[in-house]
Design a protein around this motif. Structure first.
Motif, PDB file in Angstrom:
ATOM      1  N   ASN A 105     -10.480   6.311  10.700  1.00 58.94           N
ATOM      2  CA  ASN A 105     -11.480   5.713   9.816  1.00 58.94           C
ATOM      3  C   ASN A 105     -11.379   4.194   9.747  1.00 58.94           C
ATOM      4  N   GLU A 106     -10.519   3.630  10.578  1.00 60.79           N
ATOM      5  CA  GLU A 106     -10.331   2.185  10.637  1.00 60.79           C
ATOM      6  C   GLU A 106     -10.015   1.602   9.266  1.00 60.79           C
ATOM      7  N   GLY A 107      -9.243   2.358   8.485  1.00 62.39           N
ATOM      8  CA  GLY A 107      -8.802   1.883   7.171  1.00 62.39           C
ATOM      9  C   GLY A 107      -9.861   1.893   6.096  1.00 62.39           C
ATOM     10  N   GLN A 108     -11.050   2.411   6.367  1.00 61.02           N
ATOM     11  CA  GLN A 108     -12.151   2.379   5.406  1.00 61.02           C
ATOM     12  C   GLN A 108     -12.101   3.589   4.474  1.00 61.02           C
ATOM     13  N   ILE A 109     -11.034   3.700   3.682  1.00 58.31           N
ATOM     14  CA  ILE A 109     -10.894   4.797   2.718  1.00 58.31           C
ATOM     15  C   ILE A 109     -10.500   4.198   1.374  1.00 58.31           C
TER      16      ILE A 109
ATOM     17  N   VAL B 131      -1.356  10.471   7.081  1.00 59.99           N
ATOM     18  CA  VAL B 131      -2.239   9.429   6.571  1.00 59.99           C
ATOM     19  C   VAL B 131      -2.455   8.327   7.600  1.00 59.99           C
ATOM     20  N   SER B 132      -1.444   8.028   8.395  1.00 60.81           N
ATOM     21  CA  SER B 132      -1.590   6.965   9.393  1.00 60.81           C
ATOM     22  C   SER B 132      -2.686   7.308  10.395  1.00 60.81           C
TER      23      SER B 132
ATOM     24  N   GLU C 177      -7.171   7.468  -0.666  1.00 59.20           N
ATOM     25  CA  GLU C 177      -6.629   8.372   0.346  1.00 59.20           C
ATOM     26  C   GLU C 177      -6.211   9.706  -0.253  1.00 59.20           C
TER      27      GLU C 177
ATOM     28  N   LEU D  87       3.729   5.266   4.017  1.00 63.79           N
ATOM     29  CA  LEU D  87       3.162   6.275   4.908  1.00 63.79           C
ATOM     30  C   LEU D  87       3.942   7.581   4.825  1.00 63.79           C
TER      31      LEU D  87
ATOM     32  N   ARG E 276      -6.086   6.944   8.735  1.00 62.54           N
ATOM     33  CA  ARG E 276      -6.446   5.526   8.694  1.00 62.54           C
ATOM     34  C   ARG E 276      -6.966   5.054  10.053  1.00 62.54           C
TER      35      ARG E 276
ATOM     36  N   ASP F 183       0.841  -1.189   0.000  1.00 66.42           N
ATOM     37  CA  ASP F 183       0.000   0.000   0.000  1.00 66.42           C
ATOM     38  C   ASP F 183       0.877   1.240   0.000  1.00 66.42           C
ATOM     39  N   TYR F 184       0.264   2.409   0.080  1.00 67.13           N
ATOM     40  CA  TYR F 184       1.027   3.655   0.125  1.00 67.13           C
ATOM     41  C   TYR F 184       2.128   3.601   1.181  1.00 67.13           C
TER      42      TYR F 184
END
Length: 740
Positions: free
Chosen positions: A250-254, A243-244, A257, A59, A247, A56-57
């Motif tokens: 939003n509990e990773g629900q994006i 971004v961390s 980003e 961070l 996340r 993933d991205y």
């Protein structure tokens, strides 16, 4: 292994070789240099901007330490050394400063310019603050220990409460922002989020807009989130690219980003850096080629489309101050998809929006790149090209430093370490391959000149059969900054594809330029005649123009020959009967090619015009041997390196095909021709003894016995050759059985 990081780090690979034509990694080339830039980058560490295609991205993590140290210097004195500030602020412990507060000049800090400035200017308030900040940090570090058990009214809490009290007493002054930072940190650690949010609402308008306010705002966002002000917290995190934390909230629900950050903070500096990372990734030659060939993976396509979606949204909504940047991104990403006309359209739309000096330069470079891809190559384009090249050349001259020139021109063993002692790249180089193209991403302005000319303009000139301009442009690309005798450069790869006539016509334009572009390119390329005489003479050898080769090679002084990086290999006897020979001919080392050209010219004339058939046949054999050996990898007569190097050049310039009359193909042609001439010569001998002697040199014993069995050579073979005697015994037994 990250794909982009691999491309950037290719210069650091170590090449091991057991012979001059050993296998090794391909060198990097003009396609593997950075093209798209929307923000200044550290050229010494492009890997820092890498992004992973396997995960993933990466961070977005910002280290505020350097900014904080500079702010301390601004708030005290520019004469103070940054490292001295770092020692007091980050290294010295709170207990040490506390114990020696009034006697710093008598401690180990007596030579520290920051500590002495505090003493000399009676700024003990700074020291008081540093002690408080370090105590706060020590307590919070202890509380973050996984074995720490939270209970109220313990020593940690009491210490933080005292820190909160002291911070609240500081209402104004130079250190207000620093006390505010310690305040919000302490309140969050005490979990007094309502108090922290309230304090931040009251204090934020009083703080200077600097790195300390950034750090305080990011910590205050935690309190805002904990008190139900989630959107405000997300806006702060988006603004600073955390971004961390986004996340975590939003509990990773994006899904996207980049789009999320844009929606909450359309001018966030995070967007610049994240977009730049992906521009580097998609601008990488291997990624670009995968799109071009239809071999891209679905992840690459999805990610690219998601970025383009955000860019379209940004230019449509116009709520960002960075419209020019987003149009540039659209242009660059469409270019990577092989859509240069659409890319050029987006770029031209972006020109009307404000740009800083850096982005203006980036626009100019990309416009030059896209113009090279889309324009009709006529006089109008050449006028624009001349203007662009002058601009780019001025950028090179303005920004180049002695360190850059040294890094490019010094031996690779010094640049990369002692392990690569077999490969150096100066004029006295011993290694026959590698060159500046193995030093990509060193100096942007020269790198981009090479990428535009070598990967776009030269191939298009080649397709248009404008080979003079093709060589001129490649000559500037390789030699504008540092001139080298390296024969593995992409310029030489281009020359290697062209004929003697093309090179000769180019050379004549050095002395008889026809227009302004000719004169400009001559002024930036390599035009010394010995260099080009050597190349043209070598091409004449390749094309069997031996008399013409003599004209050029005679004019090259020995001092230049010894300067060429393959000189040390010019000692093998070129008329050896064994192609893999190790026979050394030291007498021919000087003027090696000239001696060979003279001998081949003599043999050619003798085999055609001499009245003695035996001399004609012997000369034909010698001519055939020289012809065969001249294109073999063991001799540097028609090439400047081994067959492998030709493969490297061919791979480094996929846009320009190798013609079938190049050295790598002539080897097969000349091998067949050599064999035919040898067979003809054997048949033309009147003296059978001479014919048998020549056949023996080729180890063709069977033909000697079948056709020349009555010669002394045949008898000598019968007497002394064990293999022949064994063969004769076997044949004799077979015949006796047949007769019986």
């Amino acid at each position: 292994m990250m794909k982009l990081l691999r491309y950037i780090a290719v210069n650091a690979l170590i090449f091991f070789a057991t012979s001059i034509y050993a296998c090794s990694w391909f060198p990097s080339h003009a396609g593997n240099v950075l093209l798209y830039r929307i923000m200044p980058l550290d050229e010494s560490d492009y890997g820092h901007y890498a992004t992973s295609w396997e995960s993933d991205y990466k961070l977005h993590q910002v280290d505020y330490k350097a900014e904080n140290l500079k702010l301390w210097q601004q708030q005290t004195s520019p004469d103070i050394n940054i490292s001295d500030i770092e020692h007091v602020v980050y290294i010295s412990e709170a207990s040490f400063l506390m114990e020696n507060k009034n006697i710093l000049e008598q401690t180990s800090l007596k030579h520290n310019s920051f500590a002495m400035w505090i003493v000399d200017n009676k700024r003990m308030d700074i020291l008081d603050f540093l002690i408080l900040a370090k105590q706060s940090e020590d307590v919070r570090f202890s509380m973050n220990n996984p074995w720490y058990y939270h209970v109220e009214d313990n020593s940690h809490y009491r210490m933080l409460e005292r820190i909160v009290e002291k911070c609240s007493e500081y209402q104004s002054g130079l250190l207000l922002g620093r006390y505010a930072l310690q305040m919000v940190r302490a309140l969050c650690s005490l979990r007094q989020y309502e108090d922290c949010a309230s304090y931040w609402d009251n204090i934020k308008g009083k703080l200077d807009d600097n790195v300390i306010k950034k750090m305080a705002e990011l910590r205050a966002a935690e309190a805002l989130y904990k008190t139900g002000r989630k959107e405000e917290a997300l806006t702060i995190y988006a603004k600073h690219g955390d971004v961390s934390s986004i996340r975590a909230i939003n509990e990773g629900q994006i899904d996207n980003e980049l789009e999320f950050v844009y929606e909450h903070a359309p001018n966030s500096p995070y967007l610049d850096e994240e977009l730049q990372k992906w521009l580097i990734y998609y601008g990488d030659d291997s990624t670009e080629q995968s799109f071009k060939n239809g071999h891209q993976n679905y992840w690459d396509v999805d990610k690219l489309n998601s970025i383009i979606k955000v860019a379209h949204k940004a230019v449509r909504e116009k709520k960002t101050k960075k419209m020019a940047m987003w149009y540039y991104v659209l242009a660059a990403l469409h270019d990577t998809q092989g859509k240069p006309y659409k890319a050029k359209d987006y770029l031209e739309q972006g020109f009307k929006y404000p740009q800083d000096a850096f982005l203006k330069d980036s626009y100019h470079v990309l416009h030059m790149w896209l113009d090279a891809k889309t324009a009709k190559y006529n006089q109008g384009y050449e006028r624009r090209l001349l203007s662009d090249l002058r601009w780019l050349d001025s950028k090179i001259r303005q920004n180049v430093t002695p360190e850059v020139v040294k890094k490019i021109s010094e031996p690779k063993e010094k640049a990369a370490g002692p392990l690569e002692h077999n490969y150096v790249y100066t004029d006295n180089a011993y290694g026959p391959y590698w060159g500046y193209q193995d030093r990509s991403n060193i100096f942007y302005w020269n790198d981009i000149l090479r990428r535009i000319l070598l990967r776009v303009v030269c191939p298009r000139m080649h397709q248009a059969n404008n080979h003079i301009r093709e060589i001129q442009l490649a000559n500037m690309a390789e030699n504008s900054l540092v001139k080298s005798n390296c024969y593995s450069s992409e310029m030489f790869g281009i020359i290697d594809r062209l004929s003697y006539k093309d090179t000769r016509d180019f050379f004549s334009r050095i002395y008889y330029p026809k227009d302004k572009l000719d004169r400009f390119l001559n002024s930036r390329g390599r035009i010394d005649r010995y260099y080009w005489y050597d190349i043209m003479g070598t091409k004449c050898l390749r094309e069997r123009r031996y008399a013409k080769a003599i004209v050029y090679l005679k004019q090259i002084p020995l001092s230049f020959q010894k300067h060429v990086n393959v000189y040390k290999f010019m000692d093998k006897y070129p008329f050896s009967y064994n192609m893999e020979t190790f026979i050394i001919d030291t007498l021919s080392a000087d003027n090696y090619k000239l001696h060979f050209a003279e001998d081949m010219d003599m043999y050619e004339k003798t085999m055609r015009y001499n009245r003695n058939p035996d001399k004609r046949a012997q000369s034909k054999i010698q001519y055939a041997l020289g012809l065969r050996n001249s294109v073999h990898r063991c001799w540097y007569l028609t090439r400047y390196s081994s067959n492998c190097e030709n493969d490297y050049n061919r791979d480094a310039l996929p846009e320009i095909p190798y013609p079938t009359d190049s050295t790598i193909y002539r080897y097969r042609e000349y091998l067949r021709l050599s064999e035919r001439l040898i067979n003809e010569a054997i048949s033309e001998f009147r003296d059978k003894e001479l014919a048998a002697q020549e056949l023996r040199k080729f180890l063709r014993y069977q033909r000697i016995m079948d056709g020349y069995g009555d010669t002394e050579t045949a008898n000598d073979i019968k007497r002394h050759c064990d293999k022949w005697r064994d063969y004769a015994i076997v044949i004799g037994r077979q015949r006796s059985k047949q007769n019986s």
